[in-house]
Scaffold this motif. Sequence first.
Motif, PDB file in Angstrom:
ATOM      1  N   UNK A  55     -14.429  -7.360  -1.781  1.00 42.06           N
ATOM      2  CA  UNK A  55     -14.277  -8.470  -2.720  1.00 42.06           C
ATOM      3  C   UNK A  55     -12.848  -8.947  -2.847  1.00 42.06           C
ATOM      4  N   UNK A  56     -12.689 -10.090  -3.497  1.00 46.98           N
ATOM      5  CA  UNK A  56     -11.381 -10.731  -3.571  1.00 46.98           C
ATOM      6  C   UNK A  56     -10.390  -9.986  -4.445  1.00 46.98           C
ATOM      7  N   UNK A  57     -10.858  -9.025  -5.220  1.00 44.79           N
ATOM      8  CA  UNK A  57      -9.938  -8.278  -6.079  1.00 44.79           C
ATOM      9  C   UNK A  57      -9.414  -7.009  -5.424  1.00 44.79           C
ATOM     10  N   UNK A  58      -9.666  -6.820  -4.123  1.00 44.55           N
ATOM     11  CA  UNK A  58      -9.136  -5.673  -3.373  1.00 44.55           C
ATOM     12  C   UNK A  58      -8.184  -6.196  -2.302  1.00 44.55           C
ATOM     13  N   UNK A  59      -6.985  -5.626  -2.270  1.00 44.24           N
ATOM     14  CA  UNK A  59      -5.939  -6.011  -1.329  1.00 44.24           C
ATOM     15  C   UNK A  59      -5.555  -4.798  -0.494  1.00 44.24           C
ATOM     16  N   UNK A  60      -5.024  -5.049   0.686  1.00 39.61           N
ATOM     17  CA  UNK A  60      -4.579  -3.976   1.572  1.00 39.61           C
ATOM     18  C   UNK A  60      -3.080  -4.107   1.801  1.00 39.61           C
ATOM     19  N   UNK A  61      -2.358  -3.017   1.518  1.00 40.13           N
ATOM     20  CA  UNK A  61      -0.932  -2.931   1.840  1.00 40.13           C
ATOM     21  C   UNK A  61      -0.734  -1.648   2.636  1.00 40.13           C
ATOM     22  N   UNK A  62      -1.070  -1.652   3.926  1.00 39.95           N
ATOM     23  CA  UNK A  62      -1.081  -0.411   4.718  1.00 39.95           C
ATOM     24  C   UNK A  62       0.287   0.244   4.778  1.00 39.95           C
ATOM     25  N   UNK A  63       0.265   1.562   4.938  1.00 43.17           N
ATOM     26  CA  UNK A  63       1.511   2.320   4.922  1.00 43.17           C
ATOM     27  C   UNK A  63       2.197   2.228   6.278  1.00 43.17           C
ATOM     28  N   UNK A  64       3.319   1.512   6.309  1.00 43.44           N
ATOM     29  CA  UNK A  64       4.056   1.327   7.549  1.00 43.44           C
ATOM     30  C   UNK A  64       4.697   2.586   8.082  1.00 43.44           C
ATOM     31  N   UNK A  65       4.864   3.610   7.227  1.00 46.25           N
ATOM     32  CA  UNK A  65       5.522   4.849   7.692  1.00 46.25           C
ATOM     33  C   UNK A  65       4.709   5.528   8.788  1.00 46.25           C
ATOM     34  N   UNK A  66       3.422   5.231   8.891  1.00 47.53           N
ATOM     35  CA  UNK A  66       2.588   5.872   9.905  1.00 47.53           C
ATOM     36  C   UNK A  66       3.134   5.602  11.296  1.00 47.53           C
ATOM     37  N   UNK A  67       3.404   4.354  11.617  1.00 44.02           N
ATOM     38  CA  UNK A  67       3.825   4.003  12.971  1.00 44.02           C
ATOM     39  C   UNK A  67       5.301   3.671  13.085  1.00 44.02           C
ATOM     40  N   UNK A  68       5.871   3.057  12.071  1.00 41.64           N
ATOM     41  CA  UNK A  68       7.234   2.510  12.126  1.00 41.64           C
ATOM     42  C   UNK A  68       7.438   1.667  13.380  1.00 41.64           C
ATOM     43  N   UNK A  69       6.430   0.860  13.689  1.00 41.43           N
ATOM     44  CA  UNK A  69       6.491  -0.084  14.805  1.00 41.43           C
ATOM     45  C   UNK A  69       6.336  -1.485  14.223  1.00 41.43           C
ATOM     46  N   UNK A  70       7.410  -2.248  14.115  1.00 40.44           N
ATOM     47  CA  UNK A  70       7.320  -3.562  13.481  1.00 40.44           C
ATOM     48  C   UNK A  70       6.281  -4.490  14.102  1.00 40.44           C
ATOM     49  N   UNK A  71       6.068  -4.397  15.421  1.00 40.74           N
ATOM     50  CA  UNK A  71       5.033  -5.231  16.029  1.00 40.74           C
ATOM     51  C   UNK A  71       3.656  -4.919  15.454  1.00 40.74           C
ATOM     52  N   UNK A  72       3.431  -3.654  15.098  1.00 40.27           N
ATOM     53  CA  UNK A  72       2.164  -3.288  14.468  1.00 40.27           C
ATOM     54  C   UNK A  72       2.152  -3.699  12.999  1.00 40.27           C
ATOM     55  N   UNK A  73       3.323  -3.681  12.339  1.00 41.32           N
ATOM     56  CA  UNK A  73       3.382  -4.225  10.978  1.00 41.32           C
ATOM     57  C   UNK A  73       2.808  -5.645  10.967  1.00 41.32           C
ATOM     58  N   UNK A  74       3.274  -6.452  11.905  1.00 40.58           N
ATOM     59  CA  UNK A  74       2.858  -7.847  11.911  1.00 40.58           C
ATOM     60  C   UNK A  74       1.407  -8.008  12.346  1.00 40.58           C
ATOM     61  N   UNK A  75       0.928  -7.139  13.190  1.00 42.76           N
ATOM     62  CA  UNK A  75      -0.505  -7.149  13.508  1.00 42.76           C
ATOM     63  C   UNK A  75      -1.321  -6.952  12.234  1.00 42.76           C
ATOM     64  N   UNK A  76      -0.891  -5.999  11.403  1.00 45.48           N
ATOM     65  CA  UNK A  76      -1.619  -5.734  10.159  1.00 45.48           C
ATOM     66  C   UNK A  76      -1.539  -6.917   9.199  1.00 45.48           C
TER      67      UNK A  76
END
Length: 431
Positions: free
Chosen positions: A67-88
Amino acid sequence: MTYTNDWRIPADTKGSPHWAAGLTAAEFAARGVNVLDGDLPLPLCVLREAALAKNSDAMARFVREAGHDVLLAPHGKTTMIPQLFHRQLETGSWGLSLANHHQVRVARSAAVSRIVLANQLVEPAEIDYVLDELARDPDFDFYCFADSVDGVATLAERATRHSTARPIQVFVEAGIDRGRCGVRTVDDAVTVGRAVVAAAPHLRLAGVAGYEGILQTSERGEQLISDYLSFLGAVATGCDGAGLFAGAERVLLSAGGSAFYDRVVAMLADLPLSRPSRIVLRCGCYLAHDDGFYSRFVTDLLRRDPLARRADLSFEPALEIWSSVLSTPEPGRVVVSAGRRDFGEDAVRPAVIKHARRGTSVPDRLDTAHHTIVAVYDQHAVIDVPDGHNLRVGDRIALSPGHPCTTFDKWRAIHLVDDAYIVRDVLATYF
Protein backbone atom coordinates in the motif's frame (compact mmCIF):
# COMPACT_ATOMS: atom_id res chain seq x y z
CA MET A 1 35.41 10.29 -7.39
CA THR A 2 33.14 8.60 -9.92
CA TYR A 3 30.50 5.93 -9.55
CA THR A 4 29.87 5.07 -13.20
CA ASN A 5 31.69 2.56 -15.37
CA ASP A 6 34.35 5.08 -16.41
CA TRP A 7 36.33 4.47 -13.22
CA ARG A 8 39.79 2.96 -13.80
CA ILE A 9 40.73 -0.40 -12.37
CA PRO A 10 43.84 -0.20 -10.13
CA ALA A 11 46.68 -2.61 -10.87
CA ASP A 12 46.45 -4.24 -7.46
CA THR A 13 42.70 -5.02 -7.55
CA LYS A 14 41.85 -8.49 -6.29
CA GLY A 15 40.05 -10.51 -8.94
CA SER A 16 41.29 -8.41 -11.86
CA PRO A 17 43.89 -9.73 -14.34
CA HIS A 18 47.20 -7.94 -14.79
CA TRP A 19 46.15 -6.66 -18.22
CA ALA A 20 43.14 -4.82 -16.75
CA ALA A 21 45.28 -2.28 -14.88
CA GLY A 22 44.30 1.22 -15.95
CA LEU A 23 41.32 0.16 -18.05
CA THR A 24 37.97 1.70 -17.30
CA ALA A 25 35.27 -0.69 -16.20
CA ALA A 26 33.52 -0.04 -19.51
CA GLU A 27 36.67 -0.88 -21.48
CA PHE A 28 37.08 -4.08 -19.48
CA ALA A 29 33.46 -5.09 -20.06
CA ALA A 30 33.78 -4.41 -23.79
CA ARG A 31 36.22 -7.32 -24.05
CA GLY A 32 33.44 -9.80 -23.30
CA VAL A 33 35.51 -11.87 -20.90
CA ASN A 34 33.91 -15.05 -19.55
CA VAL A 35 34.56 -15.73 -15.87
CA LEU A 36 34.83 -19.48 -16.54
CA ASP A 37 37.23 -19.35 -19.50
CA GLY A 38 40.34 -19.06 -17.35
CA ASP A 39 41.20 -15.47 -18.28
CA LEU A 40 40.54 -14.07 -14.79
CA PRO A 41 42.35 -14.92 -11.56
CA LEU A 42 40.41 -16.75 -8.89
CA PRO A 43 38.92 -16.34 -6.35
CA LEU A 44 36.55 -13.87 -7.95
CA CYS A 45 33.39 -12.21 -6.64
CA VAL A 46 30.53 -11.87 -9.11
CA LEU A 47 26.99 -10.58 -9.12
CA ARG A 48 24.49 -12.11 -11.50
CA GLU A 49 22.58 -9.38 -13.33
CA ALA A 50 19.42 -11.43 -13.87
CA ALA A 51 19.14 -12.26 -10.16
CA LEU A 52 19.68 -8.62 -9.16
CA ALA A 53 16.89 -7.53 -11.50
CA LYS A 54 14.54 -10.23 -10.21
CA ASN A 55 15.22 -9.39 -6.56
CA SER A 56 14.83 -5.66 -7.06
CA ASP A 57 11.53 -6.16 -8.86
CA ALA A 58 10.27 -8.61 -6.20
CA MET A 59 10.84 -6.19 -3.31
CA ALA A 60 9.31 -3.30 -5.25
CA ARG A 61 6.27 -5.47 -5.91
CA PHE A 62 5.93 -6.37 -2.22
CA VAL A 63 6.05 -2.68 -1.24
CA ARG A 64 3.43 -1.81 -3.85
CA GLU A 65 1.16 -4.60 -2.60
CA ALA A 66 1.62 -3.32 0.96
CA GLY A 67 0.00 0.00 0.00
CA HIS A 68 0.87 3.65 -0.40
CA ASP A 69 1.69 4.07 3.28
CA VAL A 70 4.72 1.72 3.08
CA LEU A 71 8.05 3.05 1.82
CA LEU A 72 11.38 1.34 1.19
CA ALA A 73 14.72 2.84 2.21
CA PRO A 74 17.08 -0.13 1.69
CA HIS A 75 20.26 -0.35 3.70
CA GLY A 76 23.13 0.75 1.48
CA LYS A 77 25.74 -0.66 3.89
CA THR A 78 25.03 -4.13 2.46
CA THR A 79 26.77 -3.48 -0.85
CA MET A 80 28.34 -0.01 -0.68
CA ILE A 81 28.09 0.03 -4.47
CA PRO A 82 26.65 3.37 -5.62
CA GLN A 83 25.52 1.89 -8.95
CA LEU A 84 23.32 -0.48 -6.96
CA PHE A 85 22.11 2.41 -4.78
CA HIS A 86 20.72 4.00 -7.91
CA ARG A 87 19.25 0.74 -9.15
CA GLN A 88 17.27 0.59 -5.91
CA LEU A 89 16.17 4.21 -6.16
CA GLU A 90 15.18 3.82 -9.80
CA THR A 91 12.97 0.84 -8.95
CA GLY A 92 10.92 2.81 -6.46
CA SER A 93 12.87 3.12 -3.21
CA TRP A 94 11.92 6.25 -1.24
CA GLY A 95 15.47 6.79 0.00
CA LEU A 96 18.54 4.98 1.27
CA SER A 97 19.48 3.90 4.79
CA LEU A 98 23.09 4.04 5.94
CA ALA A 99 24.94 3.27 9.15
CA ASN A 100 27.79 5.75 9.58
CA HIS A 101 29.35 8.99 8.41
CA HIS A 102 31.60 7.43 5.77
CA GLN A 103 28.65 5.71 4.14
CA VAL A 104 26.66 8.96 4.13
CA ARG A 105 29.51 10.74 2.35
CA VAL A 106 29.76 8.01 -0.29
CA ALA A 107 26.02 8.24 -0.92
CA ARG A 108 26.13 12.03 -1.14
CA SER A 109 29.04 11.87 -3.59
CA ALA A 110 26.80 9.59 -5.65
CA ALA A 111 24.00 12.21 -5.54
CA VAL A 112 21.66 10.25 -3.27
CA SER A 113 19.19 12.89 -2.14
CA ARG A 114 17.29 11.19 0.70
CA ILE A 115 19.22 9.44 3.49
CA VAL A 116 18.21 7.83 6.76
CA LEU A 117 21.23 7.54 9.04
CA ALA A 118 20.04 4.55 11.06
CA ASN A 119 22.29 5.47 13.93
CA GLN A 120 23.07 8.16 16.48
CA LEU A 121 24.76 11.31 15.13
CA VAL A 122 26.99 12.66 17.89
CA GLU A 123 30.40 13.71 16.52
CA PRO A 124 30.60 17.49 15.90
CA ALA A 125 32.47 17.11 12.60
CA GLU A 126 29.87 14.67 11.32
CA ILE A 127 26.97 16.90 12.37
CA ASP A 128 28.64 19.87 10.67
CA TYR A 129 28.94 17.87 7.44
CA VAL A 130 25.21 17.12 7.44
CA LEU A 131 24.39 20.75 8.17
CA ASP A 132 26.68 21.88 5.35
CA GLU A 133 24.94 19.48 2.95
CA LEU A 134 21.50 20.70 4.03
CA ALA A 135 22.59 24.28 3.40
CA ARG A 136 24.27 23.47 0.09
CA ASP A 137 21.56 21.28 -1.45
CA PRO A 138 17.89 22.23 -1.04
CA ASP A 139 16.87 18.76 -2.30
CA PHE A 140 18.80 16.91 0.41
CA ASP A 141 16.39 15.15 2.78
CA PHE A 142 18.17 13.81 5.89
CA TYR A 143 17.11 11.85 8.99
CA CYS A 144 19.01 10.40 11.95
CA PHE A 145 18.26 8.59 15.23
CA ALA A 146 18.45 9.83 18.83
CA ASP A 147 17.98 7.94 22.09
CA SER A 148 19.13 10.44 24.72
CA VAL A 149 18.66 14.03 25.79
CA ASP A 150 22.44 14.44 25.65
CA GLY A 151 22.47 13.31 22.03
CA VAL A 152 19.68 15.71 21.13
CA ALA A 153 21.51 18.55 22.92
CA THR A 154 24.65 17.84 20.89
CA LEU A 155 22.68 18.00 17.62
CA ALA A 156 20.91 21.19 18.67
CA GLU A 157 24.09 22.90 19.87
CA ARG A 158 25.85 22.36 16.52
CA ALA A 159 22.75 23.31 14.54
CA THR A 160 22.35 26.65 16.36
CA ARG A 161 25.84 27.64 15.15
CA HIS A 162 24.97 26.92 11.56
CA SER A 163 23.34 29.03 8.88
CA THR A 164 21.05 26.41 7.39
CA ALA A 165 17.36 27.22 7.63
CA ARG A 166 16.34 23.55 7.44
CA PRO A 167 16.25 21.30 10.50
CA ILE A 168 17.89 17.95 11.09
CA GLN A 169 15.03 15.45 11.16
CA VAL A 170 15.17 13.02 14.05
CA PHE A 171 13.65 9.64 14.83
CA VAL A 172 13.39 8.64 18.49
CA GLU A 173 15.04 5.22 18.53
CA ALA A 174 13.44 2.39 20.51
CA GLY A 175 15.88 -0.27 21.66
CA ILE A 176 15.98 -3.80 23.00
CA ASP A 177 17.10 -4.83 26.49
CA ARG A 178 20.72 -5.97 26.37
CA GLY A 179 20.76 -4.86 22.74
CA ARG A 180 22.22 -1.86 20.99
CA CYS A 181 21.18 1.80 20.98
CA GLY A 182 17.64 2.94 21.68
CA VAL A 183 15.49 3.95 24.65
CA ARG A 184 14.26 1.11 26.84
CA THR A 185 11.01 2.67 28.12
CA VAL A 186 8.15 4.71 26.70
CA ASP A 187 8.75 7.41 29.32
CA ASP A 188 12.35 7.79 28.19
CA ALA A 189 11.19 7.98 24.58
CA VAL A 190 8.78 10.78 25.42
CA THR A 191 11.54 12.64 27.26
CA VAL A 192 13.85 12.39 24.22
CA GLY A 193 11.02 13.38 21.89
CA ARG A 194 10.27 16.45 24.00
CA ALA A 195 13.92 17.47 23.79
CA VAL A 196 13.77 17.24 19.98
CA VAL A 197 10.58 19.31 19.83
CA ALA A 198 12.07 21.90 22.19
CA ALA A 199 15.05 22.28 19.85
CA ALA A 200 12.90 23.57 16.98
CA PRO A 201 13.52 25.09 14.49
CA HIS A 202 16.95 23.45 14.42
CA LEU A 203 15.59 19.92 14.89
CA ARG A 204 12.32 18.30 13.85
CA LEU A 205 10.74 15.14 15.24
CA ALA A 206 10.06 12.88 12.25
CA GLY A 207 8.81 9.76 14.02
CA VAL A 208 10.10 6.66 15.79
CA ALA A 209 12.43 3.93 14.62
CA GLY A 210 14.06 0.70 15.68
CA TYR A 211 15.68 -2.50 14.49
CA GLU A 212 14.24 -5.91 15.23
CA GLY A 213 16.90 -7.89 13.37
CA ILE A 214 19.15 -8.62 16.34
CA LEU A 215 16.37 -10.91 17.61
CA GLN A 216 15.94 -12.86 14.39
CA THR A 217 18.24 -15.77 15.23
CA SER A 218 16.72 -16.42 18.67
CA GLU A 219 14.79 -19.66 19.13
CA ARG A 220 11.85 -17.47 20.18
CA GLY A 221 12.52 -15.01 17.37
CA GLU A 222 8.98 -14.49 16.09
CA GLN A 223 7.55 -13.91 19.57
CA LEU A 224 10.39 -11.64 20.66
CA ILE A 225 10.09 -9.62 17.47
CA SER A 226 6.34 -9.25 17.96
CA ASP A 227 6.99 -8.08 21.53
CA TYR A 228 9.59 -5.59 20.32
CA LEU A 229 7.34 -4.21 17.58
CA SER A 230 4.59 -3.80 20.17
CA PHE A 231 7.04 -1.71 22.19
CA LEU A 232 7.95 0.33 19.12
CA GLY A 233 4.25 0.96 18.58
CA ALA A 234 3.86 1.96 22.23
CA VAL A 235 6.71 4.46 21.82
CA ALA A 236 4.92 5.98 18.83
CA THR A 237 1.56 6.21 20.61
CA GLY A 238 3.25 7.54 23.76
CA CYS A 239 4.97 10.33 21.85
CA ASP A 240 1.74 11.05 20.01
CA GLY A 241 -0.24 11.13 23.26
CA ALA A 242 2.22 13.69 24.60
CA GLY A 243 1.42 15.92 21.62
CA LEU A 244 4.89 15.63 20.13
CA PHE A 245 3.66 15.12 16.56
CA ALA A 246 1.20 18.00 16.67
CA GLY A 247 2.85 19.86 13.81
CA ALA A 248 3.62 16.84 11.65
CA GLU A 249 1.88 16.16 8.37
CA ARG A 250 2.80 12.47 8.69
CA VAL A 251 4.53 10.38 11.33
CA LEU A 252 7.26 8.06 10.03
CA LEU A 253 7.60 4.61 11.62
CA SER A 254 10.81 2.89 10.58
CA ALA A 255 12.08 -0.66 11.14
CA GLY A 256 12.53 -3.78 9.07
CA GLY A 257 15.69 -5.80 8.61
CA SER A 258 15.83 -8.42 5.88
CA ALA A 259 13.84 -11.12 7.67
CA PHE A 260 10.71 -9.79 9.41
CA TYR A 261 9.61 -6.76 7.41
CA ASP A 262 6.21 -8.42 6.98
CA ARG A 263 5.68 -8.25 10.74
CA VAL A 264 6.70 -4.58 10.72
CA VAL A 265 4.01 -3.81 8.14
CA ALA A 266 1.37 -5.91 9.92
CA MET A 267 1.98 -4.50 13.40
CA LEU A 268 2.64 -0.83 12.66
CA ALA A 269 0.09 -0.19 9.92
CA ASP A 270 -2.91 0.59 12.11
CA LEU A 271 -1.52 2.36 15.16
CA PRO A 272 -4.10 4.75 16.70
CA LEU A 273 -2.20 7.97 16.06
CA SER A 274 -3.63 11.47 15.75
CA ARG A 275 -1.74 11.99 12.48
CA PRO A 276 -1.42 9.79 9.37
CA SER A 277 1.65 7.57 9.43
CA ARG A 278 3.93 5.92 6.91
CA ILE A 279 6.12 2.87 7.45
CA VAL A 280 9.73 3.05 6.23
CA LEU A 281 11.30 -0.40 5.73
CA ARG A 282 15.10 -0.57 5.82
CA CYS A 283 15.85 -4.11 4.57
CA GLY A 284 19.00 -4.43 2.47
CA CYS A 285 20.09 -8.03 1.89
CA TYR A 286 17.17 -8.84 -0.42
CA LEU A 287 19.11 -7.44 -3.40
CA ALA A 288 21.89 -10.05 -3.26
CA HIS A 289 20.03 -12.69 -1.19
CA ASP A 290 21.79 -16.02 -0.46
CA ASP A 291 21.46 -19.80 -0.34
CA GLY A 292 21.48 -20.19 3.42
CA PHE A 293 20.96 -17.55 6.09
CA TYR A 294 18.30 -15.33 4.51
CA SER A 295 16.73 -17.94 2.25
CA ARG A 296 15.24 -19.70 5.27
CA PHE A 297 13.86 -16.42 6.60
CA VAL A 298 12.09 -15.78 3.30
CA THR A 299 10.65 -19.31 3.37
CA ASP A 300 9.25 -18.58 6.84
CA LEU A 301 7.99 -15.17 5.71
CA LEU A 302 6.02 -16.73 2.86
CA ARG A 303 4.58 -19.30 5.24
CA ARG A 304 3.21 -16.74 7.66
CA ASP A 305 2.36 -13.73 5.48
CA PRO A 306 -0.50 -13.66 2.93
CA LEU A 307 0.74 -10.31 1.61
CA ALA A 308 4.08 -11.87 0.62
CA ARG A 309 2.29 -14.76 -1.08
CA ARG A 310 -0.02 -12.38 -2.93
CA ALA A 311 2.99 -10.39 -4.12
CA ASP A 312 4.68 -13.63 -5.20
CA LEU A 313 7.71 -12.64 -3.15
CA SER A 314 10.76 -14.65 -4.15
CA PHE A 315 14.45 -13.90 -4.38
CA GLU A 316 17.37 -15.56 -6.13
CA PRO A 317 20.97 -15.63 -4.87
CA ALA A 318 22.93 -13.11 -6.92
CA LEU A 319 26.31 -13.09 -5.14
CA GLU A 320 28.83 -15.83 -5.92
CA ILE A 321 32.49 -16.46 -5.12
CA TRP A 322 34.19 -18.51 -7.82
CA SER A 323 37.25 -20.48 -6.71
CA SER A 324 39.63 -23.10 -8.07
CA VAL A 325 39.93 -26.67 -6.89
CA LEU A 326 43.50 -26.68 -5.57
CA SER A 327 43.74 -30.18 -4.17
CA THR A 328 41.91 -33.47 -3.73
CA PRO A 329 44.08 -34.69 -0.85
CA GLU A 330 41.97 -37.64 0.27
CA PRO A 331 38.74 -39.43 -0.68
CA GLY A 332 35.64 -37.35 -0.09
CA ARG A 333 37.46 -34.05 0.34
CA VAL A 334 38.55 -31.18 -1.90
CA VAL A 335 40.27 -27.88 -1.12
CA VAL A 336 39.37 -24.68 -2.97
CA SER A 337 41.10 -21.33 -3.28
CA ALA A 338 38.68 -19.07 -1.37
CA GLY A 339 38.64 -18.47 2.37
CA ARG A 340 37.61 -16.03 5.05
CA ARG A 341 39.50 -13.23 3.28
CA ASP A 342 37.08 -13.69 0.38
CA PHE A 343 33.69 -14.45 1.94
CA GLY A 344 31.85 -13.82 5.18
CA GLU A 345 31.09 -16.65 7.58
CA ASP A 346 29.75 -14.71 10.56
CA ALA A 347 26.22 -16.11 10.10
CA VAL A 348 26.72 -19.39 8.23
CA ARG A 349 29.36 -20.85 5.98
CA PRO A 350 28.76 -20.42 2.26
CA ALA A 351 26.78 -23.00 0.32
CA VAL A 352 28.65 -24.93 -2.36
CA ILE A 353 26.40 -24.42 -5.38
CA LYS A 354 28.04 -24.82 -8.80
CA HIS A 355 30.83 -26.66 -10.61
CA ALA A 356 32.47 -25.90 -13.95
CA ARG A 357 34.86 -28.42 -15.46
CA ARG A 358 38.15 -26.89 -16.49
CA GLY A 359 37.91 -26.09 -20.18
CA THR A 360 34.14 -25.51 -20.12
CA SER A 361 32.15 -22.35 -19.53
CA VAL A 362 28.83 -23.92 -18.59
CA PRO A 363 28.44 -24.66 -14.86
CA ASP A 364 26.44 -27.49 -13.32
CA ARG A 365 24.41 -27.22 -10.13
CA LEU A 366 25.78 -29.13 -7.15
CA ASP A 367 23.74 -30.85 -4.47
CA THR A 368 24.37 -28.48 -1.57
CA ALA A 369 23.34 -31.15 0.94
CA HIS A 370 26.24 -33.35 -0.14
CA HIS A 371 28.87 -30.69 -0.82
CA THR A 372 29.55 -28.83 2.42
CA ILE A 373 32.33 -26.62 3.71
CA VAL A 374 33.81 -28.22 6.83
CA ALA A 375 36.79 -25.93 7.47
CA VAL A 376 37.72 -22.37 6.52
CA TYR A 377 41.16 -20.77 6.53
CA ASP A 378 42.36 -17.36 5.34
CA GLN A 379 42.75 -18.43 1.69
CA HIS A 380 41.30 -21.94 1.63
CA ALA A 381 38.03 -23.75 2.23
CA VAL A 382 37.79 -27.50 2.74
CA ILE A 383 34.73 -29.19 1.25
CA ASP A 384 33.35 -32.62 2.03
CA VAL A 385 32.08 -34.20 -1.19
CA PRO A 386 30.42 -37.53 -2.06
CA ASP A 387 32.41 -40.59 -3.02
CA GLY A 388 32.94 -40.66 -6.76
CA HIS A 389 32.59 -36.88 -6.93
CA ASN A 390 34.71 -36.49 -10.08
CA LEU A 391 35.99 -33.04 -9.11
CA ARG A 392 39.49 -32.39 -10.44
CA VAL A 393 42.31 -30.00 -9.71
CA GLY A 394 41.76 -26.88 -11.82
CA ASP A 395 37.98 -27.20 -11.88
CA ARG A 396 36.00 -24.22 -10.68
CA ILE A 397 33.56 -24.15 -7.76
CA ALA A 398 31.04 -21.41 -6.93
CA LEU A 399 30.17 -20.59 -3.34
CA SER A 400 27.06 -18.67 -2.24
CA PRO A 401 27.84 -16.68 0.93
CA GLY A 402 25.28 -16.33 3.70
CA HIS A 403 24.76 -12.80 5.11
CA PRO A 404 26.07 -10.97 2.04
CA CYS A 405 27.06 -7.85 4.05
CA THR A 406 30.30 -9.44 5.23
CA THR A 407 31.29 -10.63 1.76
CA PHE A 408 30.88 -7.38 -0.17
CA ASP A 409 33.34 -5.63 2.15
CA LYS A 410 36.13 -8.03 1.19
CA TRP A 411 36.21 -6.85 -2.42
CA ARG A 412 37.17 -3.54 -4.04
CA ALA A 413 35.70 -4.63 -7.37
CA ILE A 414 32.86 -7.01 -8.14
CA HIS A 415 32.20 -8.34 -11.62
CA LEU A 416 28.63 -8.08 -12.91
CA VAL A 417 27.90 -11.05 -15.19
CA ASP A 418 25.10 -12.23 -17.44
CA ASP A 419 23.64 -15.75 -17.48
CA ALA A 420 26.57 -16.99 -19.58
CA TYR A 421 29.05 -15.56 -17.04
CA ILE A 422 30.29 -12.91 -19.45
CA VAL A 423 31.41 -9.78 -17.61
CA ARG A 424 29.09 -6.85 -18.39
CA ASP A 425 30.46 -4.36 -15.86
CA VAL A 426 32.90 -4.04 -12.98
CA LEU A 427 31.35 -2.45 -9.88
CA ALA A 428 33.53 -0.61 -7.38
CA THR A 429 32.77 -0.93 -3.66
CA TYR A 430 33.43 1.90 -1.18
CA PHE A 431 33.88 0.43 2.30
